[in-house]
Design a protein around this motif. Structure first.
Motif, PDB file in Angstrom:
ATOM      1  N   PRO A  62       0.803  -1.229   0.000  1.00  0.00           N
ATOM      2  CA  PRO A  62       0.000   0.000   0.000  1.00  0.00           C
ATOM      3  C   PRO A  62       0.829   1.268   0.000  1.00  0.00           C
ATOM      4  N   THR A  63       2.058   1.223   0.509  1.00  0.00           N
ATOM      5  CA  THR A  63       2.820   2.457   0.650  1.00  0.00           C
ATOM      6  C   THR A  63       3.395   2.976  -0.663  1.00  0.00           C
ATOM      7  N   GLN A  64       3.338   2.185  -1.735  1.00  0.00           N
ATOM      8  CA  GLN A  64       3.844   2.683  -3.012  1.00  0.00           C
ATOM      9  C   GLN A  64       2.739   3.192  -3.921  1.00  0.00           C
ATOM     10  N   GLU A 120       8.886   9.022 -12.664  1.00  0.00           N
ATOM     11  CA  GLU A 120       7.860   8.416 -11.809  1.00  0.00           C
ATOM     12  C   GLU A 120       7.855   9.032 -10.416  1.00  0.00           C
ATOM     13  N   GLY A 121       9.031   9.353  -9.907  1.00  0.00           N
ATOM     14  CA  GLY A 121       9.112   9.959  -8.587  1.00  0.00           C
ATOM     15  C   GLY A 121       8.455  11.315  -8.521  1.00  0.00           C
ATOM     16  N   ALA A 122       8.574  12.100  -9.594  1.00  0.00           N
ATOM     17  CA  ALA A 122       7.964  13.429  -9.631  1.00  0.00           C
ATOM     18  C   ALA A 122       6.458  13.341  -9.816  1.00  0.00           C
ATOM     19  N   HIS A 123       5.997  12.372 -10.597  1.00  0.00           N
ATOM     20  CA  HIS A 123       4.566  12.253 -10.890  1.00  0.00           C
ATOM     21  C   HIS A 123       3.815  11.443  -9.837  1.00  0.00           C
ATOM     22  N   ARG A 124       4.552  10.678  -9.032  1.00  0.00           N
ATOM     23  CA  ARG A 124       3.925   9.849  -7.986  1.00  0.00           C
ATOM     24  C   ARG A 124       4.656  10.073  -6.671  1.00  0.00           C
ATOM     25  N   PRO A 125       4.426  11.203  -6.020  1.00  0.00           N
ATOM     26  CA  PRO A 125       5.168  11.529  -4.795  1.00  0.00           C
ATOM     27  C   PRO A 125       5.049  10.415  -3.751  1.00  0.00           C
ATOM     28  N   GLY A 126       6.187  10.037  -3.196  1.00  0.00           N
ATOM     29  CA  GLY A 126       6.223   8.996  -2.176  1.00  0.00           C
ATOM     30  C   GLY A 126       6.309   7.582  -2.718  1.00  0.00           C
ATOM     31  N   HIS A 127       6.121   7.434  -4.023  1.00  0.00           N
ATOM     32  CA  HIS A 127       6.089   6.083  -4.599  1.00  0.00           C
ATOM     33  C   HIS A 127       7.380   5.319  -4.334  1.00  0.00           C
ATOM     34  N   VAL A 131       8.510   1.885  -2.383  1.00  0.00           N
ATOM     35  CA  VAL A 131       9.187   0.782  -3.052  1.00  0.00           C
ATOM     36  C   VAL A 131      10.469   0.417  -2.320  1.00  0.00           C
ATOM     37  N   ALA A 132      11.317   1.416  -2.049  1.00  0.00           N
ATOM     38  CA  ALA A 132      12.603   1.142  -1.413  1.00  0.00           C
ATOM     39  C   ALA A 132      12.418   0.509  -0.037  1.00  0.00           C
ATOM     40  N   THR A 133      11.448   1.006   0.717  1.00  0.00           N
ATOM     41  CA  THR A 133      11.223   0.480   2.056  1.00  0.00           C
ATOM     42  C   THR A 133      10.763  -0.970   2.011  1.00  0.00           C
ATOM     43  N   VAL A 134       9.778  -1.262   1.163  1.00  0.00           N
ATOM     44  CA  VAL A 134       9.253  -2.629   1.140  1.00  0.00           C
ATOM     45  C   VAL A 134      10.273  -3.602   0.553  1.00  0.00           C
ATOM     46  N   VAL A 135      11.070  -3.161  -0.425  1.00  0.00           N
ATOM     47  CA  VAL A 135      12.086  -4.052  -0.984  1.00  0.00           C
ATOM     48  C   VAL A 135      13.173  -4.333   0.046  1.00  0.00           C
ATOM     49  N   ALA A 136      13.583  -3.312   0.793  1.00  0.00           N
ATOM     50  CA  ALA A 136      14.574  -3.541   1.845  1.00  0.00           C
ATOM     51  C   ALA A 136      14.054  -4.521   2.888  1.00  0.00           C
ATOM     52  N   LYS A 137      12.784  -4.354   3.287  1.00  0.00           N
ATOM     53  CA  LYS A 137      12.184  -5.263   4.259  1.00  0.00           C
ATOM     54  C   LYS A 137      12.118  -6.681   3.689  1.00  0.00           C
ATOM     55  N   MET A 138      11.703  -6.789   2.444  1.00  0.00           N
ATOM     56  CA  MET A 138      11.571  -8.079   1.788  1.00  0.00           C
ATOM     57  C   MET A 138      12.919  -8.794   1.709  1.00  0.00           C
ATOM     58  N   LEU A 139      13.970  -8.057   1.335  1.00  0.00           N
ATOM     59  CA  LEU A 139      15.292  -8.663   1.243  1.00  0.00           C
ATOM     60  C   LEU A 139      15.788  -9.105   2.615  1.00  0.00           C
ATOM     61  N   ASN A 140      15.490  -8.334   3.643  1.00  0.00           N
ATOM     62  CA  ASN A 140      15.888  -8.730   4.994  1.00  0.00           C
ATOM     63  C   ASN A 140      15.084  -9.921   5.501  1.00  0.00           C
ATOM     64  N   MET A 141      13.813  -9.994   5.133  1.00  0.00           N
ATOM     65  CA  MET A 141      12.980 -11.110   5.563  1.00  0.00           C
ATOM     66  C   MET A 141      13.442 -12.432   4.945  1.00  0.00           C
ATOM     67  N   VAL A 142      13.714 -12.404   3.640  1.00  0.00           N
ATOM     68  CA  VAL A 142      14.023 -13.629   2.904  1.00  0.00           C
ATOM     69  C   VAL A 142      15.532 -13.909   2.862  1.00  0.00           C
ATOM     70  N   GLN A 143      16.339 -12.850   2.792  1.00  0.00           N
ATOM     71  CA  GLN A 143      17.795 -12.956   2.692  1.00  0.00           C
ATOM     72  C   GLN A 143      18.226 -13.852   1.521  1.00  0.00           C
ATOM     73  N   PRO A 144      17.773 -13.494   0.312  1.00  0.00           N
ATOM     74  CA  PRO A 144      18.129 -14.297  -0.865  1.00  0.00           C
ATOM     75  C   PRO A 144      19.545 -13.998  -1.330  1.00  0.00           C
ATOM     76  N   GLN A 156      12.424   1.766 -11.227  1.00  0.00           N
ATOM     77  CA  GLN A 156      12.381   0.991  -9.984  1.00  0.00           C
ATOM     78  C   GLN A 156      13.659   0.170  -9.822  1.00  0.00           C
ATOM     79  N   VAL A 157      14.088  -0.468 -10.898  1.00  0.00           N
ATOM     80  CA  VAL A 157      15.319  -1.258 -10.851  1.00  0.00           C
ATOM     81  C   VAL A 157      16.503  -0.378 -10.481  1.00  0.00           C
ATOM     82  N   ALA A 158      16.571   0.822 -11.074  1.00  0.00           N
ATOM     83  CA  ALA A 158      17.686   1.724 -10.791  1.00  0.00           C
ATOM     84  C   ALA A 158      17.671   2.178  -9.329  1.00  0.00           C
ATOM     85  N   VAL A 159      16.474   2.455  -8.804  1.00  0.00           N
ATOM     86  CA  VAL A 159      16.351   2.855  -7.399  1.00  0.00           C
ATOM     87  C   VAL A 159      16.780   1.718  -6.479  1.00  0.00           C
ATOM     88  N   VAL A 160      16.310   0.519  -6.765  1.00  0.00           N
ATOM     89  CA  VAL A 160      16.660  -0.636  -5.933  1.00  0.00           C
ATOM     90  C   VAL A 160      18.157  -0.915  -6.016  1.00  0.00           C
TER      91      VAL A 160
END
Length: 283
Positions: A62-64, A120-127, A131-144, A156-160
């Motif tokens: 929901p946060t993105q 995308e960042g300018a047209h979708r503030p906070g997006h 994304v960065a927050t949930v991906v960081a959480k996801m990577l920490n949860m799974v540790q792939p 998105q790929v560039a941000v991640v």
């Protein structure tokens, strides 16, 4: 395929698989928001080819979403997604609920400056903070060992990638090609919301990008000329872009004249759906 709902469950399943393996286990993670199409399945297959254990993340974050209506209307069908993930070779489907990902009192957000502030960042503030927050959480949860993303979401790929580098996260990023429909439209879960006329006109996005690439192949180097070519193709089908940009593929800094790799990127409203697409070109 096993379905798990919580962090403890997915970590336990991965730990068990690691303990049972006779050699170091290569864990692949495929992040998704569900509503699977061939693009998602191509990522799962890529992970299956190169990894010993494939985890598919299924979470509509929901946060993105900066548009509540877009979040509400986002397609969801976990039973279908689970069947497709299993058929594609997934070992684990990690499908947490919102409370598991964002427990009471959650107060941490990751922001990536610069690259996440444009297009995308300018047209979708906070997006991209979402994304960065949930991906960081996801990577920490799974540790792939490796995470698989699609090239359609190039920014998105560039941000991640920037976040992984800056935070020294021990994961490799595998970027797989955009999967397209026969008429060139990039596959997206939102495409199902297009009516037949909108669906026909949506193919203009890929036609515009292809026309610009053809111009580059014929010697065109001006970013202004390339954006004009794309806009004309869109206009022929009654479409107008939110943005058409020519940027550096890694930094997303605008390019005026091509002298190396460049990314053509655009966002276009088509009926009730906002579509994005991109194409990398080089003189």
């Amino acid at each position: 395929m096993q379905i798990v709902r919580d962090v403890a469950g997915v970590r336990a399943a991965i730990a068990e698989a690691r303990a049972a393996a006779s050699s170091p286990l290569r864990v692949g993670l495929v992040p998704t928001m569900g509503a699977f199409h061939e693009g998602h399945l191509s990522l799962i297959r890529a992970a299956r080819t190169s990894c010993d254990l494939v985890v598919v993340w299924l979470f509509v974050n929901p946060t993105q979403f900066n548009d509540a209506a877009d979040l509400t209307s986002y397609p969801r069908d976990e039973a279908r997604d689970a069947e497709l993930a299993a058929a594609g070779g997934a070992d684990l489907l990690f499908a947490p609920d919102v409370a598991e990902v964002y427990p009471d009192g959650h107060a941490t957000t990751i922001t990536v400056s610069g690259i996440a502030d444009v297009l995308e960042g300018a047209h979708r503030p906070g997006h991209f903070a979402g994304v960065a927050t949930v991906v960081a959480k996801m990577l920490n949860m799974v540790q792939p060992n490796v995470a698989f993303f699609g090239a359609k979401d190039a920014q998105q790929v560039a941000v991640v990638r920037r976040m992984i580098t800056d935070l020294n996260l021990p994961v490799a990023l595998e970027v797989c090609p955009t999967v397209r429909e026969p008429d060139g439209l990039a596959m997206s879960s939102r495409n199902v919301r297009l009516n037949p006329d909108q669906r026909r006109r949506a193919a203009a996005l890929s036609r515009g990008l292809s026309a610009a690439k053809a111009a580059v192949d014929q010697g065109e180097r001006s970013a202004t000329s390339l954006t004009t070519i794309i806009a004309a193709v869109l206009a022929a089908d009654g479409l107008s872009a939110e943005y058409i940009a020519v940027v550096d593929p890694s930094t997303f800094v605008p390019i005026d004249e091509l002298d190396g790799r460049a990314l053509l990127a655009l966002a276009v409203p088509v009926g009730p759906v906002r579509l994005i697409d991109n194409l990398e070109v080089a003189p």
